[in-house]
Design a protein around this motif. Structure first.
Motif, PDB file in Angstrom:
ATOM      1  N   GLU A   1      -6.065  -1.640  -8.598  1.00  0.00           N
ATOM      2  CA  GLU A   1      -5.663  -3.046  -9.372  1.00  0.00           C
ATOM      3  C   GLU A   1      -4.325  -3.572  -8.829  1.00  0.00           C
ATOM      4  OE1 GLU A   1      -4.750  -2.541 -13.520  1.00  0.00           O
ATOM      5  OE2 GLU A   1      -4.239  -4.513 -13.470  1.00  0.00           O
ATOM      6  N   ALA A   2      -3.503  -2.931  -8.557  1.00  0.00           N
ATOM      7  CA  ALA A   2      -2.012  -3.301  -8.034  1.00  0.00           C
ATOM      8  C   ALA A   2      -2.353  -4.192  -6.559  1.00  0.00           C
ATOM      9  CB  ALA A   2      -1.087  -2.194  -7.768  1.00  0.00           C
ATOM     10  N   ALA A   3      -3.290  -3.604  -5.851  1.00  0.00           N
ATOM     11  CA  ALA A   3      -3.881  -4.230  -4.492  1.00  0.00           C
ATOM     12  C   ALA A   3      -4.554  -5.251  -4.535  1.00  0.00           C
ATOM     13  CB  ALA A   3      -4.238  -3.197  -3.654  1.00  0.00           C
TER      14      ALA A   3
ATOM     15  N   LYS B   1       5.196   3.615  -3.492  1.00  0.00           N
ATOM     16  CA  LYS B   1       6.048   3.278  -4.467  1.00  0.00           C
ATOM     17  C   LYS B   1       5.549   3.633  -5.821  1.00  0.00           C
ATOM     18  CE  LYS B   1       7.859  -1.167  -2.664  1.00  0.00           C
ATOM     19  NZ  LYS B   1       7.347  -2.824  -2.303  1.00  0.00           N
ATOM     20  N   MET B   2       4.212   3.470  -5.882  1.00  0.00           N
ATOM     21  CA  MET B   2       3.866   4.242  -7.337  1.00  0.00           C
ATOM     22  C   MET B   2       3.790   5.553  -7.332  1.00  0.00           C
ATOM     23  SD  MET B   2       0.327   1.598  -7.630  1.00  0.00           S
ATOM     24  CE  MET B   2       0.244   1.821  -9.415  1.00  0.00           C
TER      25      MET B   2
ATOM     26  N   GLU C   1      -5.501   2.475 -10.771  1.00  0.00           N
ATOM     27  CA  GLU C   1      -4.151   1.648 -10.820  1.00  0.00           C
ATOM     28  C   GLU C   1      -3.786   1.023  -9.559  1.00  0.00           C
ATOM     29  OE1 GLU C   1      -1.973   3.429 -14.539  1.00  0.00           O
ATOM     30  OE2 GLU C   1      -1.818   4.812 -12.725  1.00  0.00           O
ATOM     31  N   ILE C   2      -4.123   1.840  -8.342  1.00  0.00           N
ATOM     32  CA  ILE C   2      -3.661   1.286  -7.082  1.00  0.00           C
ATOM     33  C   ILE C   2      -4.448   0.017  -6.682  1.00  0.00           C
ATOM     34  CG2 ILE C   2      -3.661   2.132  -4.776  1.00  0.00           C
ATOM     35  CD1 ILE C   2      -3.118   4.918  -5.827  1.00  0.00           C
TER      36      ILE C   2
ATOM     37  N   THR D   1      -0.536   8.513 -11.328  1.00  0.00           N
ATOM     38  CA  THR D   1      -1.038   7.577 -10.613  1.00  0.00           C
ATOM     39  C   THR D   1      -2.579   7.409 -10.288  1.00  0.00           C
ATOM     40  OG1 THR D   1       1.162   7.049  -9.687  1.00  0.00           O
ATOM     41  CG2 THR D   1      -0.647   5.894  -8.939  1.00  0.00           C
TER      42      THR D   1
ATOM     43  N   ILE E   1       2.009   0.406  -1.381  1.00  0.00           N
ATOM     44  CA  ILE E   1       1.797   0.229  -2.597  1.00  0.00           C
ATOM     45  C   ILE E   1       1.621   1.655  -3.325  1.00  0.00           C
ATOM     46  CG2 ILE E   1       0.065  -0.181  -4.534  1.00  0.00           C
ATOM     47  CD1 ILE E   1      -0.532  -2.846  -2.907  1.00  0.00           C
TER      48      ILE E   1
END
Lengths: 198, 198
Positions: free
Chosen positions: A34-36, A17-18, A31-32, A27, A14
């Motif tokens: 949250e994405a995970a 990519k970000m 945010e990380i 980033t 993740i």
DNA sequence: CAAGAAAATCGACCGAAAGTCGAAAAAATG
DNA sequence: CATTTTTTCGACTTTCGGTCGATTTTCTTG
């Protein structure tokens, strides 16, 4: 013991990519996670800091590219082409940067610099093998091969880094640099000009 | 109208010192205003952001160095020595970095990179004059002088940047690079080896 | 010089972001 | 099943860059 490994790998993917699309500085850890879909504490259970995450992402990235590059050692291309192919293996592919880097010019410098340095250290021994072979064959003629390669790579990064507009003349001189530094006959590296779009 | 100018200059001076000794990232605006004895709002009355302050600090710094460098244009040194003297004028003096940079390795990358790029752009036209003269005199033989200089400078920065340990061989090859890129006779730049301590 | 305008200063406050911590849940162990 | 280890949670802290309206100082000018 198994689950942890998977989670960590997932986080690396993740983040990879970000970082690539939005840049490292842009980033946030929030945010990380949250994405995970995990909590803050979980993230810091796997990485002691955001920077260590970056370190590991870069490590992973370059490991892959190194494998790609090593495959080319045994290809049947001519030596000069082989050198450029190996160097190209360490350049971000088209789709990996498009949006991101264009915008993140200066904010991403830390990440860029770390990547560049690590690439140089990784790629030198590989290229050295090829150049050595080239010397045997009489295509090249030089000593201090690792040092010469380091120079070529520093220039390659410094000149053709994103957010740096280079001209046709820059490429001409770059080709001249490679030939001169490796002691190759004039024209040996001419084909490089076709490889670089400017 | 007068007072403002003085205050701004004072802030630039303070920031200059702090950035140099503690690094850009490790110096907070709060620390700067405390050192200057002013309030937050006053700072932002003069600079729209911390980064703009950095920009102006660098601008100021390089302006001074450029003047130093231009003085050497009319000195009576031999051309090769003149080139190195000009390049040296843009290197931080000993006492300016000692403590700071050793520690702030990676945190200072943004500042370093900005400085390097600006130095390169500033120094190229100056050096180009000298190299041009060298070509007239027959010491050098090359075209695309600005492009060649850019390469030399990129290598110089990349190779001899602080927190980068270089060897005797690196210097040897660097000398070779300069000679080859400028089309000088072998040995023309030999004296450089005595200039760089490693 | 008085009065209003412009320039300069102040500092409380804001929001974002990295990182901490103790407690709780889940999984492994025996 | 009890206990130990691993994993997860999320509220909280701190640091930092930046904002803003109020206030003071300085300049201008009738």
């Amino acid at each position: 013991m198994k689950k942890g490994e998977r989670r960590k790998f997932e986080l690396l993917q993740i983040a990879y990519k970000m970082f690539l699309t939005r840049g490292y500085e842009n980033t946030s850890v929030d945010e990380i996670i949250e994405a995970a879909g995990i909590a803050k504490g979980t993230f810091y259970y796997y990485f002691k800091s955001k920077e260590q995450l970056l370190e590991e992402v870069i490590g992973m990235m370059i490991e892959e590219e190194e494998q790609q590059a090593r495959l080319m050692l045994h290809s049947d291309q001519p030596i000069p082409q082989k050198i450029m192919a190996i160097m190209a293996a360490f350049r971000p592919t088209q789709d990996e940067q498009t949006i991101g880097d264009a915008l993140n010019q200066f904010e991403n410098i830390l990440m860029h610099e770390k990547i560049n340095r690590k690439i140089i250290d990784t790629i030198i021994p590989i290229l050295a093998e090829v150049v050595e072979a080239g010397v045997q064959e009489g295509i090249f003629c030089c000593d201090h091969i690792p040092e010469r390669l380091r120079i070529i790579l520093i220039v390659s990064n410094g000149l053709f880094d994103e957010h740096s507009h280079y001209s046709k003349d820059d490429i001409t001189v770059f080709v001249d640099l490679i030939e001169k530094m490796l002691g190759a006959k004039k024209g040996t590296m001419e084909f490089v000009k076709e490889l670089i779009r400017y």
